[in-house]
Design an enzyme around this catalytic site. Structure first.
Site, PDB file in Angstrom:
ATOM      1  N   ASP A 121     -11.568  -3.684  -7.818  1.00 36.16           N
ATOM      2  CA  ASP A 121     -11.451  -2.290  -8.256  1.00 36.16           C
ATOM      3  C   ASP A 121     -12.843  -1.676  -8.411  1.00 36.16           C
ATOM      4  OD1 ASP A 121     -10.959   0.147  -9.668  1.00 36.16           O
ATOM      5  OD2 ASP A 121      -9.113  -0.697 -10.481  1.00 36.16           O
ATOM      6  N   HIS A 179      -8.920  -0.409  -6.093  1.00 36.01           N
ATOM      7  CA  HIS A 179      -8.239   0.598  -6.899  1.00 36.01           C
ATOM      8  C   HIS A 179      -7.181   1.337  -6.070  1.00 36.01           C
ATOM      9  CE1 HIS A 179      -8.149   3.172 -10.463  1.00 36.01           C
ATOM     10  NE2 HIS A 179      -8.008   4.202  -9.666  1.00 36.01           N
TER      11      HIS A 179
END
Length: 226
Positions: free
Chosen positions: A164, A195
């Protein structure tokens, strides 16, 4: 059942929410793009799974009715501007007001599921409200609010993307170390995902892991809300 916009009466003023479906209530907590087509389609999908899905407009204090995308630089700039201006504590008051209104209208079980910004809000919803179950997808800045975890009284599931770009490895480690010991928290880690891996059409969408995360979430919500 086609969705429609309703009015939520919050402590700081009235705001709109997209509502669709029948069944236990699921508050769908927005990304940084507002209550856009992606969030409305998510609500429709949850409605098809037997929930009343409600996505409140949490940016209403800044600008009501935001519906932007992740497809242009201009929209990304606006989205980050909104994120910077957003008052998380006020947003949670709005979530709590949405939950309270749904209970007042007869809902027995109320849960929440959130994405990105909404992932952090799902965590805080578990900490600060009486929601019966919450799910957070790749929530940002949860590591800054781990001191609130002791207040969690109902089941919480978190999906963490290992790569992420907005939640660095140190933050992920802090979240997992602090919350893995909590008996009501379940954490799933997707080591190779970035993400928003569960957002269809997004730059980091990964169909297989999105299906896995969505399936885990649906089973969890069915167990705790139905």
């Amino acid at each position: 059942m086609p969705g429609s916009d309703i009015i939520i009466h919050g402590p700081d003023g009235d705001f709109s929410a997209y509502k669709t479906g029948e069944g236990p209530v699921l508050i769908v907590l927005q990304e940084i793009f507002g209550v856009n087509a992606v969030m409305r389609e998510l609500c429709d999908d949850y409605a098809a799974q037997g929930f009343t899905a409600i996505c409140p407009d949490l940016f209403w204090r800044i600008e009501p009715g935001i519906q932007i995308t992740d497809k242009t630089d201009e929209d990304w700039k606006k989205a980050f501007d909104l994120f910077g201006k957003f008052d998380v504590d006020a947003g949670i008051r709005d979530v709590a007001a949405t939950i309270a209104q749904m209970r007042a209208e007869g809902a027995d079980k109320v849960g929440a599921v959130g994405y990105c910004l909404g992932g952090q809000l799902a965590y805080l919803t578990a900490c600060r409200t009486d929601a019966d179950a919450c799910v957070g997808f790749y929530g940002v800045n949860i590591q800054t609010r781990l001191g609130e975890a002791a207040a969690i009284k109902h089941p919480l599931m978190l999906h963490i993307a290992g790569k992420d770009e907005y939640v660095p490895p140190q933050a992920q480690g802090e979240i997992m170390d602090a919350l893995s010991k909590h008996g009501l928290v379940t954490i799933h880690h997707y080591a190779e995902r970035d993400h928003a891996f569960a957002r269809p059409g997004g730059a980091h969408y990964h169909a297989e892991d999105a299906e896995l995360a969505n399936g885990r979430s649906l089973n969890f919500l069915n167990q705790n809300l139905k």
